[in-house]
Write a protein that holds these residues in place. Structure first.
Motif, PDB file in Angstrom:
ATOM      1  N   UNK B  29       0.834  -1.204   0.000  1.00  0.00           N
ATOM      2  CA  UNK B  29       0.000   0.000   0.000  1.00  0.00           C
ATOM      3  C   UNK B  29       0.866   1.250   0.000  1.00  0.00           C
ATOM      4  N   UNK B  30       1.949   1.214   0.753  1.00  0.00           N
ATOM      5  CA  UNK B  30       2.828   2.377   0.803  1.00  0.00           C
ATOM      6  C   UNK B  30       4.268   1.953   1.037  1.00  0.00           C
ATOM      7  N   UNK B  32       7.805   3.905   2.550  1.00  0.00           N
ATOM      8  CA  UNK B  32       8.385   5.088   3.179  1.00  0.00           C
ATOM      9  C   UNK B  32       9.897   4.990   3.072  1.00  0.00           C
ATOM     10  N   UNK B  47       7.256   9.541   1.150  1.00  0.00           N
ATOM     11  CA  UNK B  47       6.302   8.439   1.168  1.00  0.00           C
ATOM     12  C   UNK B  47       5.736   8.271  -0.236  1.00  0.00           C
ATOM     13  N   UNK B  49       2.615   6.252  -2.145  1.00  0.00           N
ATOM     14  CA  UNK B  49       1.386   5.504  -1.924  1.00  0.00           C
ATOM     15  C   UNK B  49       0.976   4.768  -3.189  1.00  0.00           C
ATOM     16  N   UNK B  91       4.254  -1.113   3.883  1.00  0.00           N
ATOM     17  CA  UNK B  91       2.950  -1.313   4.511  1.00  0.00           C
ATOM     18  C   UNK B  91       2.096  -2.089   3.515  1.00  0.00           C
ATOM     19  N   UNK B  94      -3.418  -0.155   4.576  1.00  0.00           N
ATOM     20  CA  UNK B  94      -3.328   1.050   5.395  1.00  0.00           C
ATOM     21  C   UNK B  94      -3.362   0.667   6.881  1.00  0.00           C
ATOM     22  N   UNK B  95      -2.341   1.087   7.574  1.00  0.00           N
ATOM     23  CA  UNK B  95      -2.285   0.866   9.011  1.00  0.00           C
ATOM     24  C   UNK B  95      -1.934  -0.540   9.431  1.00  0.00           C
ATOM     25  N   UNK B  96      -1.499  -1.356   8.490  1.00  0.00           N
ATOM     26  CA  UNK B  96      -1.210  -2.748   8.840  1.00  0.00           C
ATOM     27  C   UNK B  96       0.202  -3.160   8.445  1.00  0.00           C
ATOM     28  N   UNK B  98       3.271  -2.413   9.068  1.00  0.00           N
ATOM     29  CA  UNK B  98       4.353  -1.544   8.638  1.00  0.00           C
ATOM     30  C   UNK B  98       5.654  -2.078   9.213  1.00  0.00           C
ATOM     31  N   UNK B 100      10.177  -1.945   8.694  1.00  0.00           N
ATOM     32  CA  UNK B 100      11.351  -1.384   8.036  1.00  0.00           C
ATOM     33  C   UNK B 100      12.235  -2.480   7.462  1.00  0.00           C
ATOM     34  N   UNK B 101      12.917  -2.145   6.364  1.00  0.00           N
ATOM     35  CA  UNK B 101      13.922  -3.029   5.809  1.00  0.00           C
ATOM     36  C   UNK B 101      15.215  -2.936   6.600  1.00  0.00           C
TER      37      UNK B 101
END
Lengths: 114, 110
Positions: B29-30, B32, B47, B49, B91, B94-96, B98, B100-101
């Motif tokens: 979804x996104x 960052x 970011x 999207x 992500x 949305x909101x799920x 998330x 980091x690599x």
């Protein structure tokens, strides 16, 4: 000054002791996060909070406890510190949970457990 | 599911270009992007999207290929100040989820 602060910046403790890391933000962001950073693993989410009194586990929550009685504060407690919890801990805040919301990170706390 | 970043590390001379990739095994979804200088906190870059436009400012831009489940960060005419570790965060919805690599370490030499 507006922003996000962490204290202490450096901490040395012994195995088995309880340690609390503090995080304070002045933006009134709803979301706050705790990450730990270890070489080769990037930033791993420990816990996050969507609002006062609402917290949820992240990827690596074992051995940690959080609370959020006020929007601006999000302390992280290691109830009985272990050597594997030696790490750099970052607190972050955001207006939302990912999506189109950036996270603002505090300066970090370097914790050493002997 | 932690995204994969490549390369793990790259060394450049000032003025050279670099591309850092971030890929996922799941549809995103996104994406960052953050940069962290040694001994400092990560700082937000941009970011992207799903369905959105390619982003960029100054000489740093990024793209998001939804079909390939991949994002790329482009650093053009690199400066010494670009040195640091670059992290992507992905992500799935949305909101799920998330996450980091592991980061890509970029060193720019004079």
């Amino acid at each position: 000054d507006a922003g996000i602060t962490q204290s202490p910046r450096y901490k040395i403790t012994e195995t088995g002791r309880q340690v609390t890391l503090m995080c304070h933000q002045t933006w009134s962001h709803s979301y706050m996060f705790w990450y730990r950073q270890d070489l080769g693993h990037g930033l791993r989410l420990i816990y996050y909070s969507a609002a006062a009194d609402i917290t949820d586990k992240g990827e690596v929550p074992d051995g940690y406890v959080v609370s959020r009685s006020k929007t601006e504060n999000f302390p992280l407690t290691l109830e009985s510190a272990t050597r594997s919890q030696t790490s750099v801990y970052f607190c972050a805040s955001s207006a939302g949970l990912a999506g189109d919301n950036e996270q603002f990170f505090g300066p970090g706390t370097r914790l050493t457990v002997l | 599911q932690q995204p994969v970043q490549s390369p793990q590390a790259v060394i450049l001379r000032e003025g050279e270009d670099a591309v850092i990739n971030c890929s996922s095994s799941k549809a995103l979804y996104s994406v960052h992007w953050y940069r962290q200088k040694h001994g400092e906190a990560p700082v937000f870059l941009m970011i992207l999207l799903k369905g959105g436009e390619q982003k960029g400012h100054d000489k740093i831009s990024a793209s998001f290929n939804e079909k390939k489940q991949q994002s790329s960060l482009y650093l053009t005419a690199s400066q010494l100040s670009y040195s640091g570790t670059y992290f992507c965060g992905t992500e799935i919805n949305y909101g799920q989820n998330f996450v980091f690599g592991p980061g890509t370490r970029l060193s720019v030499l004079p």
